[in-house]
Design an enzyme around this catalytic site. Structure first.
Site, PDB file in Angstrom:
ATOM      1  N   LYS A 151     -19.532   0.623 -10.604  1.00  0.00           N
ATOM      2  CA  LYS A 151     -19.423   1.898 -11.327  1.00  0.00           C
ATOM      3  C   LYS A 151     -18.706   1.738 -12.661  1.00  0.00           C
ATOM      4  O   LYS A 151     -18.695   2.666 -13.480  1.00  0.00           O
ATOM      5  CB  LYS A 151     -18.716   2.937 -10.453  1.00  0.00           C
ATOM      6  CG  LYS A 151     -19.543   3.365  -9.240  1.00  0.00           C
ATOM      7  CD  LYS A 151     -18.798   4.361  -8.380  1.00  0.00           C
ATOM      8  CE  LYS A 151     -19.674   4.849  -7.235  1.00  0.00           C
ATOM      9  NZ  LYS A 151     -20.106   3.779  -6.317  1.00  0.00           N
TER      10      LYS A 151
ATOM     11  N   THR B 203     -27.248  13.886  -2.407  1.00  0.00           N
ATOM     12  CA  THR B 203     -27.131  14.512  -3.721  1.00  0.00           C
ATOM     13  C   THR B 203     -28.472  14.633  -4.440  1.00  0.00           C
ATOM     14  O   THR B 203     -28.743  15.621  -5.102  1.00  0.00           O
ATOM     15  CB  THR B 203     -26.152  13.716  -4.602  1.00  0.00           C
ATOM     16  OG1 THR B 203     -26.598  12.354  -4.675  1.00  0.00           O
ATOM     17  CG2 THR B 203     -24.748  13.753  -4.022  1.00  0.00           C
TER      18      THR B 203
ATOM     19  N   GLU C 210       1.035   5.272   4.260  1.00  0.00           N
ATOM     20  CA  GLU C 210       2.007   4.882   5.277  1.00  0.00           C
ATOM     21  C   GLU C 210       1.358   4.569   6.624  1.00  0.00           C
ATOM     22  O   GLU C 210       1.569   3.481   7.183  1.00  0.00           O
ATOM     23  CB  GLU C 210       3.030   6.002   5.458  1.00  0.00           C
ATOM     24  CG  GLU C 210       4.067   5.725   6.542  1.00  0.00           C
ATOM     25  CD  GLU C 210       4.927   6.941   6.838  1.00  0.00           C
ATOM     26  OE1 GLU C 210       6.009   6.758   7.410  1.00  0.00           O
ATOM     27  OE2 GLU C 210       4.495   8.061   6.521  1.00  0.00           O
TER      28      GLU C 210
ATOM     29  N   LEU D  43     -20.404  -1.555   3.027  1.00  0.00           N
ATOM     30  CA  LEU D  43     -20.789  -0.911   4.285  1.00  0.00           C
ATOM     31  C   LEU D  43     -19.575  -0.630   5.148  1.00  0.00           C
ATOM     32  O   LEU D  43     -18.785  -1.511   5.427  1.00  0.00           O
ATOM     33  CB  LEU D  43     -21.753  -1.810   5.062  1.00  0.00           C
ATOM     34  CG  LEU D  43     -23.134  -2.020   4.454  1.00  0.00           C
ATOM     35  CD1 LEU D  43     -23.868  -3.110   5.213  1.00  0.00           C
ATOM     36  CD2 LEU D  43     -23.937  -0.741   4.472  1.00  0.00           C
ATOM     37  N   GLY D  44     -19.440   0.624   5.560  1.00  0.00           N
ATOM     38  CA  GLY D  44     -18.382   0.979   6.493  1.00  0.00           C
ATOM     39  C   GLY D  44     -17.009   1.147   5.878  1.00  0.00           C
ATOM     40  O   GLY D  44     -16.044   1.365   6.605  1.00  0.00           O
TER      41      GLY D  44
ATOM     42  N   ASP E 281       0.865  -1.184   0.000  1.00  0.00           N
ATOM     43  CA  ASP E 281       0.000   0.000   0.000  1.00  0.00           C
ATOM     44  C   ASP E 281       0.897   1.227   0.000  1.00  0.00           C
ATOM     45  O   ASP E 281       2.036   1.168   0.469  1.00  0.00           O
ATOM     46  CB  ASP E 281      -0.930   0.006   1.223  1.00  0.00           C
ATOM     47  CG  ASP E 281      -2.207   0.798   0.960  1.00  0.00           C
ATOM     48  OD1 ASP E 281      -2.116   2.028   0.808  1.00  0.00           O
ATOM     49  OD2 ASP E 281      -3.289   0.181   0.896  1.00  0.00           O
TER      50      ASP E 281
END
Length: 637
Positions: A418, A482, A325, A459-460, A322
């Protein structure tokens, strides 16, 4: 008086005091049984040794009190196990005295004790010692529950089964916690004016007919293992009556203090949880056992959960990559504590840096790659399209090509709904990544199975709508939405990761896996429910504002493209989407072009090439709509 005795601070009666009271009860029982025999005109032998006979009874009983530790229990938590200790102690005393009587009768021709007197002593002493414990327990319960009772949350426990009773007992026996048991709620109607633990059991119908009844409670307590339909039913009932909803943890292997400490307000995630998809754990375990595994985006919501689940499958090593950091370091601390025997390697790296990644592939020779690294926030990516190219496309390209080069057995990419008929740069970049990964499946000299998983909102997860709403509610509002008609699919993080692991097992290469997401949820309804669960009234205590669709956002998400077909798998909830494909040579050329444009920070050219790769990409509420409406030669004038 309270300062003198400090009863409220007294946690338990000292053992020496319990022992002294028990000895006093035994002595009193001997006296009572003796006078009972006199009143019944029963002949008593050896009257000249009366004090010695009494001392013998008490002495033997004390011996067995020590043996069975009848004084050791905390009185206010007495149960039938304490009762049986008393029975064993007094019963053993009775047995010894009966044996003494038998020997005396054989040797002297008459008994030392009257048999009736011994049995009277046994029953009286057992009754009084247990009665003392129950009386003390009840006294503590009443007295301690009165302490600050006006400031405590008055709870009605939902259900009358064994687990509900255990929860109620935990509340009663933990007076220092901020809850007060006020009754039970049940949907069952097979009782009439029944009481449980000294509290009334109420039926839901009573609340409907008596408008003042709900004022006796502040909240209802629901067990964690309650099924979703039942939880939905009770939640709707509680919200209608203006009651808070609390959720209790699983009781197994928890003490009463742990149970009470685990009670928390019901969260919206508890109501949205779907029936989890079950994975074939044996296949998944076999696929990962003693294998080298790479997880990109490993410090994110999905990536970190993938690492946690894979850690339970005994791989030889898990390499976690990743570029964030602090989250990566926090994950390292968590995993090293939870899985001390698992080998980890935590790598701070950007997946767009191919040279950095190749060293990892050389060193670890991965068997499985889980690619969860991606930029996902629609408005940010719409403003910075070149960054989506570097990470979502170039980063995926690097990982996929290296997986092919180093003969990784399986490459599993995490995608999003998406990417289907995208209306924003983020979704289109993920669709382009899907196309590149799929194109490698049938490329020359490929031995890797390239698999894609596609699902909706989690979720979350970091940046998702629920934590955002929760922060807005905590600040007193407003909650911003929105559009009043916007809808989304939701799933849990563990379920999403189980799908990823399952797909890695099921896939033969080239598939895009989608699954039954259930019913989509209207975001407005979600916001209203969260406000109610927080104890507020929508548009009264917490205002809801509609701010308009963000750049690239659409009202609903899809899991399948218009041109795709769905193929079932052996799992009824998981399907394969057959989307249009591209040849590797074609998409490789376009990917190189779009990466060069991203390096130049040419926003319009980047999105123009992206629309070439993904023809169904039609911008919505975005500056890039001009590319869909204007001839190419006018765009750059």
């Amino acid at each position: 008086m309270g300062n003198v005795f400090k009863i409220k601070e007294l946690r338990y009666i000292p053992r020496w005091l319990v022992f002294f009271i028990d000895v006093s009860i035994v002595s009193f029982s001997v006296v009572i049984s003796h006078f009972s025999l006199i009143n019944l005109n029963v002949k008593i032998n050896f009257t000249e040794y009366g004090p010695e006979k009494i001392a013998a009874i008490i002495g033997v009983n004390i011996l067995f009190m020590f043996l069975f530790k009848t004084y050791a229990g905390i009185i206010r938590h007495s149960t039938f196990s304490d009762f049986f200790k008393i029975v064993w102690s007094s019963g053993s005393t009775l047995f010894v005295l009966l044996v003494l009587n038998f020997v005396s009768e054989q040797k002297l021709g008459k008994t030392v004790y009257v048999y009736l007197g011994l049995f009277l002593f046994f029953f009286i002493s057992v009754f009084l010692m247990f009665f003392f414990r129950m009386l003390t327990k009840r006294f503590f319960s009443i007295f301690m529950s009165s302490k600050n009772s006006s400031s405590k949350i008055r709870i009605a426990v939902v259900g009358i089964d064994d687990e509900s009773v255990s929860l109620a007992n935990a509340i009663i026996h933990n007076p220092t916690h901020p809850y007060h048991l006020s009754g039970f709620l049940s949907a069952r109607a097979d009782f009439k004016k029944a009481m449980l633990l000294g509290h009334k059991i109420y039926h839901k119908r009573e609340f409907l007919t008596d408008s003042n009844l709900a004022k006796q409670f502040d909240a209802i307590l629901i067990k964690e293992m309650t099924s979703n339909p039942v939880m939905e039913e009770w939640t709707a009932f509680a919200l209608e009556k203006g009651l808070k909803i609390l959720k209790a943890p699983v009781i197994n292997k928890m003490n009463e203090g742990g149970i009470i400490g685990g009670i928390r307000p019901l969260q919206i995630e508890d109501l949205l949880n779907r029936t989890p998809i079950k994975i074939e754990s044996e296949d998944v375990r076999r696929r990962h056992f003693n294998k080298s595994v790479l997880v990109t985006g490993g410090a994110g919501s999905i990536g970190s959960e993938i690492v946690r689940q894979v850690s339970q499958l005994d791989p030889s090593v898990i390499v976690v990559v990743d570029q964030a950091e602090s989250p990566l370091y926090e994950l390292e601390l968590e995993l090293l504590e939870r899985f001390p025997n698992q080998s980890f390697k935590f790598v701070l790296a950007d997946i767009s840096n191919r040279y950095r990644l190749e060293k990892l592939f050389e060193d670890y020779r991965f068997s499985i790659v889980y690619h969860a690294a991606a930029y996902k926030h629609v408005p940010l990516i719409e403003d910075n399209p070149h960054e989506a190219i570097f990470v979502n496309i170039a980063g995926t390209r690097n990982l996929a090509l290296l997986s092919k080069k180093y003969n990784v057995n399986r490459f599993v990419m995490v995608s999003t709904d998406k990417a289907v008929n995208p209306t924003n740069v983020m979704g289109a970049s993920k669709r382009a990544a899907e196309l590149f990964v799929q194109s490698l499946q049938n490329s020359y000299d490929n031995n890797t199975k390239f698999i894609t998983t596609r699902f909706g909102n989690v979720l979350g997860s970091n940046g998702s709508v629920i934590p955002h709403f929760r922060k807005q509610i905590a600040k007193g509002g407003p909650v911003t939405i929105t559009h009043p008609d916007i809808i989304r699919y939701f799933m849990t993080i563990p379920e999403a990761c189980e799908l990823v692991l399952q797909a890695g097992t099921m896939g033969q290469g080239g598939e895009i896996y989608v699954f039954d997401m259930g019913r989509p949820i209207k975001i407005l309804d979600l916001a209203k429910r969260m406000i109610k669960l927080s104890g507020f009234t929508p548009d009264v205590d917490i205002k809801i504002d509609f701010i308009g669709l963000r750049p690239g956002e659409k009202l609903y998400e899809e899991l399948l493209t218009d041109n795709s077909t769905t193929i079932p798998t052996h799992h009824e909830k998981i399907m394969i989407s057959r989307d249009p494909l591209m040849e590797f040579e074609d998409i490789e050329i376009l990917c190189k072009q779009i990466i060069r444009s991203a390096i130049k920070k040419d926003r319009l050219q980047v999105v123009k090439i992206l629309k070439t790769i993904v023809p169904e990409f039609i911008s919505n509420n975005s500056e890039f709509e001009v590319l869909d409406k204007t001839p190419e030669h006018e765009v750059y004038q």
